[in-house]
Scaffold this active site. Sequence first.
Site, PDB file in Angstrom:
ATOM      1  CB  ALA A 150      -0.930  -0.014   1.205  1.00 55.67           C
ATOM      2  CD  GLU A 199      -1.981  -2.998   6.475  1.00 53.21           C
ATOM      3  OE1 GLU A 199      -2.688  -2.558   7.380  1.00 53.21           O
ATOM      4  OE2 GLU A 199      -1.556  -2.284   5.547  1.00 53.21           O
TER       5      GLU A 199
END
Lengths: 342, 342
Positions: B72, B284
């Site tokens: 990301a 994550e």
Amino acid sequence: MIIDCHGHYTTAPKELEEWRNRQIAGLKDPARAPKASELRISDEELRESIETNQLKKMRERGSDLTIFSPRASFMAHHIGDFNTSAAWAAICNELCARVAGLFPDHFIGAAMLPQSPGVDPRTSIPELEKCVRQYGFVAINLNPDPSGGHWREPPLSDRHWYPIYEKMVELDVPAMIHVSTSCNACFHTTGAHYLNADTTAFMQCLTADLFKDFPTLRFVIPHGGGAVPYHWGRFRGLAQELKKPLLNDHLLHNIFFDTCVYHQPGIDLLTRVIPVDNILFASEMIGAVRGIDPETGFHYDDTRRYIEAAPGLSAADRARICEGNARRVYPRLDAALKARGR
Amino acid sequence: MIIDCHGHYTTAPKELEEWRNRQIAGLKDPARAPKASELRISDEELRESIETNQLKKMRERGSDLTIFSPRASFMAHHIGDFNTSAAWAAICNELCARVAGLFPDHFIGAAMLPQSPGVDPRTSIPELEKCVRQYGFVAINLNPDPSGGHWREPPLSDRHWYPIYEKMVELDVPAMIHVSTSCNACFHTTGAHYLNADTTAFMQCLTADLFKDFPTLRFVIPHGGGAVPYHWGRFRGLAQELKKPLLNDHLLHNIFFDTCVYHQPGIDLLTRVIPVDNILFASEMIGAVRGIDPETGFHYDDTRRYIEAAPGLSAADRARICEGNARRVYPRLDAALKARGR
């Protein structure tokens, strides 16, 4: 004694808003700009605006004293220039001083600063000094983003802000870190910008060593600290990754969270995660969320109920949250109370 | 079966970063710009980068399948123009597709889009379609702020974004709302910008009626929803003030929160406040917070432990959080699993 450390004068007589609208109109057409002396609000009007609102609710809910500052969303530091903010801050602070004078048992002031985007924060010091020395205010509200949602000033850890901190230390007043209206369409003012600013301010302190330079500087982060307590593990882990000390040592001598979290599970988390000494009772009543929660039948912002119901707090803990911590974090408040035998 | 809906390829071979650095250098000096074909990473390198990292941890922690997208913070949509992002997104997505091809039991792709500040989101559609139709990806990551912390695009409720939503509905893929690196000095990327974006996105949806126009559109808000569950009472009260329906009706048919909250009290709050059907297991892992929590002796991002320990969840609830909800929110994932007899 119950001290609410986060109240704004959201119910000021409508003349105040009218004056501000004329001031804003005057930015384009100086002929329309009002003088400060053209705002006339009587003691009777002030008294009524408080007695039927904040003081009524304080009595109903059992809180005794509110640290009272100008309406946060109306600060709107992004409007005009330094002179615009200077005139507006002076008027708003004076009204809060008059409220505190009319109700000395129930209100004590905190100052709005005449901040303006891109302007040296040092320019706010005369207003700050006047409010503390002359009006007896016990704290300031510091806006980390006077641009109103564009975030163009340096982080709070930058030397840019040091003149304010030096004055805060000298006068022994804390700052609540509080933004104002968002003029960025992405950010709803009370639903996004306020909470984001709380999280942002905490992280600005976490990545820096500001409190090494100012060991006695104190920040109150409102709205329960934004996202911080909910993500306390994330912040502990980020501090660890950045080779900072444990958060208790790195930040919690200097940073405090208020209890403006408007449901029981949020307050339960706050009081479970954050040490009792770092939690200050507050409601920001008649503020962002004024309705009655259909799930409880009580006002969302009646936060004292949540503190009362939070499991794991002793009576002594509640006393620290509601009074003792505020006396420690706001020494001028403590002194003012003691001078009145409280 | 345990499905982790939030994984990024944070451990890609260093050739990827080197290629990106050359691409960035090429923005100033086109002679240095690399061709896509100059990036050469073997299957063996990909395999090793996964087996020694994500897959190792998935095995240790007992998760089976990760929805896997490009890193990301490396999306960095603010760099260069549309062509920069288009070349970069194509490369990053292809690597995730190759990982999914090498480990079809353990990884399935989600697409990064070639967004660029000020550029019509419609330009992202060819890459989106390629990833879903050709690579078998089951979701996209949508960046509400391609400027990287300056927030210059319209809110997610604006028609600006509708072409993406129309394609999402047509292909029946959800979007995780995920920003990238902050280039605004006020916002730490993973400690402020990510969480702020989560809160901001939720509030953008709350104030609007986006899901009236797109009743089947689905957003996953990562990092446990930013500040939202902690302030659920505030958001319920704001919706009430704005005359919106109850949040369960207004937003929870379309918005889901992941479990990337890195301590037990946070997960306890999330599962207490948000309906089980709106919570998706995620970690994550090898992301923002990689360390071991000294308070528990386990990794902060080993979120499955918190789900296991959260009080008030039945075995059936845990199964929905860890598998059932993901199959519902990501129908293409469910179809892919069923095609493999799972």
